[in-house]
Design an enzyme around this catalytic site. Sequence first.
Site, short mmCIF file in Angstrom:
data_model
loop_
_atom_site.label_atom_id
_atom_site.label_comp_id
_atom_site.label_asym_id
_atom_site.label_seq_id
_atom_site.Cartn_x
_atom_site.Cartn_y
_atom_site.Cartn_z
N LYS A 234 0.93 -0.93 0.56
CA LYS A 234 0.15 -0.51 0.22
C LYS A 234 0.90 1.04 0.18
O LYS A 234 1.58 1.87 0.90
CB LYS A 234 -0.74 0.06 1.08
CG LYS A 234 -1.72 1.09 1.40
CD LYS A 234 -2.36 1.79 2.59
CE LYS A 234 -2.08 2.74 3.03
NZ LYS A 234 -1.33 3.32 2.09
N GLY B 114 7.53 4.27 8.34
CA GLY B 114 5.83 5.73 8.80
C GLY B 114 6.34 5.86 10.80
O GLY B 114 7.53 6.69 11.04
N SER B 115 5.47 6.66 10.87
CA SER B 115 5.49 7.56 11.94
C SER B 115 6.04 6.66 13.03
O SER B 115 5.42 5.41 12.91
CB SER B 115 4.71 8.58 12.16
OG SER B 115 3.28 8.14 12.58
N THR B 116 6.78 7.01 14.69
CA THR B 116 6.49 6.40 15.99
C THR B 116 5.30 6.11 15.64
O THR B 116 4.69 5.08 16.72
CB THR B 116 7.29 7.01 16.66
OG1 THR B 116 8.95 7.09 16.04
CG2 THR B 116 7.25 5.93 18.10
N GLU C 233 10.37 1.07 10.87
CA GLU C 233 11.69 1.51 10.70
C GLU C 233 10.07 2.83 10.73
O GLU C 233 9.50 3.31 9.86
CB GLU C 233 11.84 1.20 9.32
CG GLU C 233 12.76 2.37 8.88
CD GLU C 233 12.88 3.91 8.35
OE1 GLU C 233 13.13 4.73 8.82
OE2 GLU C 233 12.45 4.45 7.29
#
Length: 769
Positions: free
Chosen positions: A190, A241-243, A263
Amino acid sequence: MTVAEIFESMDWGPAPESRAEADAWLDAHGRTFGHFIGGKRLSPGDTFATMNPATGAELARVTQGTPADVKAAVKAARKAAKGWAATPDHDRARVLYAIARGLQKHARLFAVLETLDTGKPIRESRDIDVALAARHFYHHAGHAELRADTLPDAEPWGVCGQIVPWNFPLLMLSWKIAPALAMGNTVVLKPAEWTPLTALAFADICDAAGVPPGVVNIVTGDGDTGAALVAAEIDKLAFTGSTEVGRILRRATAGRGMGLTLELGGKSPYVVFEDADIDGAIEGLIDAIWFNGGQVCCAGARLLVQEGIADDFTARLKDRMARIRVGDPLDKAVDMGALVHPEHKTRVEALLARTSGTVHRGSAPEGCFLPPTLVTDLHGADPLMQEEVFGPVLAMTTFRTPAEAVQLANDTRYGLAGSVWSQDIDVALDTAPKIRAGVVWVNGANMLDAAAPFGGMKESGFGREGGIAGLRSYVRPAAAAKLGPRRTFDADVAPSDAVDRTAKMYIGGKQARPDGGYTRLVAGPKGPVGEVGIANRKDLRNAVEAAAGAASWSCSTGHMRAQILYYLAENLSARAAEFDARLTAQTGGKGEAERAVRNLFRWAALADKHDGRTLGVPIGGLALALNTPVGVIGAFAPEEAPLSGLAQIVGAALAMGNRLVLVAPEGAPLTATDFYQLLDTSDVPGGVVNILTGGHEDLAAQMAGHANVDAVWSFSSVDISGTIEREAAHDLKRTWVNHGRGRDWAAGDPGPWLAHATETQTIWIPFGT
């Protein structure tokens, strides 16, 4: 302006890149796209627009993926999985090679399309993104060819769900699809909602390269589509992406027994010592923070400058900032393009508005652009020093000593990357490995390659992408049988010893009574054997504090750790009969001392052998993949191998430089409490191994939720895997759990233990350039 005047001013004129090829491709598809599933482009469903952030103009419309669409893609991938896994390695390698060649042949199309969709300068798309994407497929074509040699007996996970971000859409696609296909997996990818176009163009490359139908599937959509993919029947999930989203995914996948690599975000330090080449460091800094408009997870967003050069460095940096060109990303003379989306620009401006520092700005045109920005006079708790901005904002502070530089560099919840600048090789190479980050560059920044593992420590995620370490994320651990319930024995009276022999716990090198004062009876097939304490939250806290205080063990040499483990094995061998008798009394099973001694000897032998790799990267210098200790490991010992399993855990953790908080097997806790007598007589420093007795289910959440525990291993027969994975999401600590399955404790392969007892830190050391 004459030529002479141009040479006098050194001003850059416009150098526009044509967008005709990208527009022709978009027009050929009617500028409206459906999903790519089972080797076919499907008819569009409900669509949304993807915009050119530099102009605000609509580029195309793409389909909003539904749960039904995701289910269809996973079904297609599942159907293709068996055949692709059985494809000979050479044939898979040829397909990956063909993909790499396809990307090169259509490099201009992909570069322009990436720039139109993301707003990044065409020079970056052309020279970095597309080139590195092709490099990843070339490199992993080699891994596919050599799979049987590199990872013998490895089995692919199966269907891999992959979610990539908007800052490097094509490059992140290649980071994930290339190793997955090389190891025999199929993929449902995606792309990000804001930047889906190069992923959709990649479907054409797959067609031309002969990728079998269903091996690569692409489903577009927003976060709801991503959530549907996470919830689908996939075997492995890879996310960049974001934490914050990473935490959500860790909880969503907890207890499902699936592979997961994350990651995530970063707040990377850029450390400049007073003996550095200042002009070189400033040019590196331009690349570190203003590359892709600062929309880079490993951006050098925290500038740490030694006090002696701080004023000079700041003055030169401001002068250089004033000459950064911001504008049309299709202009090859532009240094910074547009931010990816107006919503993101608003977020960056909101974070910048919260700072208490002094803000210095360059210049930028109107629209979805922001100028290069420097913020000085900051304290360590300022939001710009702690939070990921993901924009062209550089936060600066100063330090006096190398020790303070390391302390400031590590003063963040993130641990993705870092840079160290010094002309003194001793200072540079002493500082770099001390930064708790997955990648550290010496006198450089943003060097990346398919051969070099990339990934984070702490809350920057876990798992690696690139190199051998990245391949391991796409192979499944050996399957094992389900564990049955623990065998229990009844006894209603304590042992009839004249002297109370209640076994204490072992914390910080000393015996300790349970904080709560509660004990329980240990019964075997022939009646009561002894009593042990029941650990509570405070006992666990004390044990973790003791382990944290023994940090010098992680800095010790492999040789010293080996000597201590040999000594531990020797002392266990001398008391083998005693340990076997004690184990039999508790469980009725056979003795395990001989196997436990062999396990300890084996880990003593490995203590100075797991020495990393020198990586063949295309730079003038070296990239070193070092194996560093994880830190403090909390572990739940197994019931099916109470002594030999305990020795395996202790040996693996200590050999690799970790400290251990070990919860004894519930059915044979006296084996663990006897074991600390060996620790006392084998020169194991206090706090390196701490032993608790108590219920695994009672301690699982506390262990996984403790902020100073860096990883949790569970080999318990109690179903605590889901609890551990959910609680670990708070700070994204590493987990290694059994999901109620056993393991072969006599197996000689140290690979899984080495992988979970260490983290790969990639140190880039350029020279000769």
